[in-house]
Design an enzyme around this catalytic site. Structure first.
Site, PDB file in Angstrom:
ATOM      1  N   GLY A   1     128.957 -58.030  61.290  1.00  0.00           N
ATOM      2  CA  GLY A   1     129.106 -56.595  61.459  1.00  0.00           C
ATOM      3  C   GLY A   1     130.571 -56.214  61.534  1.00  0.00           C
ATOM      4  N   SER A   2     130.886 -55.008  61.045  1.00  0.00           N
ATOM      5  CA  SER A   2     132.303 -54.613  60.963  1.00  0.00           C
ATOM      6  C   SER A   2     132.475 -53.109  61.105  1.00  0.00           C
ATOM      7  CB  SER A   2     132.888 -55.069  59.624  1.00  0.00           C
ATOM      8  OG  SER A   2     132.125 -54.510  58.554  1.00  0.00           O
TER       9      SER A   2
ATOM     10  N   LYS B   1     120.605 -47.300  78.470  1.00  0.00           N
ATOM     11  CA  LYS B   1     121.595 -46.279  78.848  1.00  0.00           C
ATOM     12  C   LYS B   1     121.812 -45.265  77.735  1.00  0.00           C
ATOM     13  CE  LYS B   1     125.075 -48.002  76.264  1.00  0.00           C
ATOM     14  NZ  LYS B   1     126.141 -47.373  75.460  1.00  0.00           N
TER      15      LYS B   1
ATOM     16  N   LYS C   1     125.688 -45.490  63.084  1.00  0.00           N
ATOM     17  CA  LYS C   1     124.303 -45.150  63.397  1.00  0.00           C
ATOM     18  C   LYS C   1     124.157 -44.791  64.870  1.00  0.00           C
ATOM     19  CE  LYS C   1     122.557 -45.667  59.334  1.00  0.00           C
ATOM     20  NZ  LYS C   1     122.015 -44.500  58.622  1.00  0.00           N
TER      21      LYS C   1
ATOM     22  N   TRP D   1     132.925 -50.915  66.537  1.00  0.00           N
ATOM     23  CA  TRP D   1     132.823 -51.887  67.621  1.00  0.00           C
ATOM     24  C   TRP D   1     133.058 -53.303  67.094  1.00  0.00           C
ATOM     25  CZ3 TRP D   1     134.036 -53.478  71.880  1.00  0.00           C
ATOM     26  CH2 TRP D   1     133.266 -54.199  72.807  1.00  0.00           C
ATOM     27  N   GLY D   2     132.483 -53.616  65.941  1.00  0.00           N
ATOM     28  CA  GLY D   2     132.707 -54.939  65.359  1.00  0.00           C
ATOM     29  C   GLY D   2     134.174 -55.196  65.054  1.00  0.00           C
TER      30      GLY D   2
ATOM     31  N   ARG E   1     128.978 -41.613  71.559  1.00  0.00           N
ATOM     32  CA  ARG E   1     128.493 -40.869  70.387  1.00  0.00           C
ATOM     33  C   ARG E   1     127.111 -40.266  70.634  1.00  0.00           C
ATOM     34  NH1 ARG E   1     127.435 -46.268  66.696  1.00  0.00           N
ATOM     35  NH2 ARG E   1     129.396 -46.836  67.659  1.00  0.00           N
ATOM     36  N   ASN E   2     126.269 -40.949  71.448  1.00  0.00           N
ATOM     37  CA  ASN E   2     124.938 -40.404  71.718  1.00  0.00           C
ATOM     38  C   ASN E   2     125.038 -39.069  72.463  1.00  0.00           C
ATOM     39  OD1 ASN E   2     122.805 -42.565  70.914  1.00  0.00           O
ATOM     40  ND2 ASN E   2     124.455 -43.714  71.881  1.00  0.00           N
TER      41      ASN E   2
END
Length: 346
Positions: A7-8, A202, A293, A11-12, A266-267
């Site tokens: 993953g990139s 959370k 996402k 966060w990755g 982001r949520n």
């Protein structure tokens, strides 16, 4: 030990800065770190080529250089084939497909650590991402890292803490060495399931915090959402998993991550926009997240399937209200009604 980052995104890429630094620093790790990158074209150039020449993920973490020993690879099987440690950091919706591509192509002695904040529904039951990966990849052990870790702040080197859930002391020490730097402090606990559950649940509460902001109800109401959300997180963990340590909720993966997500994640941002604009979640995700996402609404849906099956929706009114507002068109003021009559007040 050779490390592969699967993953990139932002966060990755942020965690790749730390892993690359430590892989170069400590003899027990192979200096070269592979990072699987979903290939995209950016201004006529492949993203992997940009990362490998400019040492920057210009789409998902612009402005922050990656160590030169982090090598972007577009084929996940090629990236992971010699790895001893697989670091999973991609949206949880994509995990099954990636596992299928890795079956039979990784070392039998390899183990993983999941930085993925989500859950998966399997046969109407809840499955942790670590368990899903393990089941798909012939029982490979997968641990978890969760905490109050907003990617850009980690990339900027702002001080923060994180929690690793790992019951194997030797591997826990190895993982602490891989992830810890002066500004990113790691605490290892043995309560693996609770660490991972915190990271998923959370995000539901953060959606509720975004509703509060969209309705302009202020910090007192948001504080109530955080407290009641934490109580539902603890109750859910105790109801569906054994040997839950309540003290784990006091680690970075618990209350700290909950607070930072309810103010800065982001949520929360997308949920606030959902209330203010009345646009669908999917449309806002595309407008606001630059290809990232959203996990909160999806996790609310998956958790609700389990609660509905067990007849427990009434015991988790905050989780249930987030689901109904996101997916069934219920009005946002219903969220506040759920707080008035919350079981914690009875």
């Amino acid at each position: 030990m050779k490390v592969c980052i699967i993953g990139s995104g932002n966060w990755g890429s942020a965690i790749a800065r730390i892993i690359g630094e430590n892989a170069a620093k400590y003899d027990e790790f192979d200096t070269s770190v592979h990072m699987w990158v979903f290939e995209e074209m950016i201004d006529g150039k492949k993203l992997t080529e940009i990362i490998n020449t400019q040492h920057e993920n210009v789409k998902y973490l612009p402005g922050y250089k990656l160590p030169e020993n982090v090598v972007a690879i577009p084929d996940v099987a090629d990236a992971a084939k010699d790895a001893d440690i697989l670091v999973w950091v991609l949206p949880h919706q994509f995990v099954p497909k990636i596992c299928q591509q890795l079956k039979g192509k990784i070392k039998k002695t390899a183990f993983g650590i999941s930085l993925i904040k989500g859950v998966h529904i399997k046969d109407k039951g809840l499955e942790l991402i670590s368990q899903m990966i393990s089941d798909e990849l012939d029982g490979m052990r997968v641990y978890a890292l969760m905490g109050a870790n907003i990617a850009k702040e980690v990339a900027a080197g702002n001080y923060c803490e994180t929690t690793i859930g790992c019951s194997d002391k030797e591997r826990g020490a190895q993982l602490k060495k891989l992830f810890e730097v002066k500004t990113f402090r790691v605490v290892v606990v043995s309560d693996e399931h609770t660490v991972e559950l915190c990271g998923a649940l959370k995000n539901i509460v953060a959606v509720g915090a975004g509703f509060v902001d969209g309705l302009e109800l202020g910090d007192n109401t948001k504080a109530a959402v955080i407290r009641l959300g934490l109580m539902e997180m603890i109750a859910f963990a105790k109801a569906f998993y054994k040997n839950v340590e309540v003290s784990t909720f006091l680690e970075s993966c618990g209350i700290a991550d909950l607070i930072t997500t309810c103010y800065g994640g982001r949520n929360r941002r997308v949920a606030e926009a959902f209330i203010r604009t009345k646009k669908p979640i999917e449309e806002l995700e595309k407008e606001m997240l630059n290809g990232q996402k959203l996990q909160g609404p999806q996790t609310a849906y998956e958790v609700n399937q389990m609660l509905k099956k067990e007849g427990l929706e009434d015991r988790y009114p905050l989780f249930t209200a987030v689901y109904k507002i996101c997916y069934e068109g219920h009005p946002a003021n219903e969220f506040i009604e759920c707080l008035h009559d919350h079981p914690e007040h009875m």
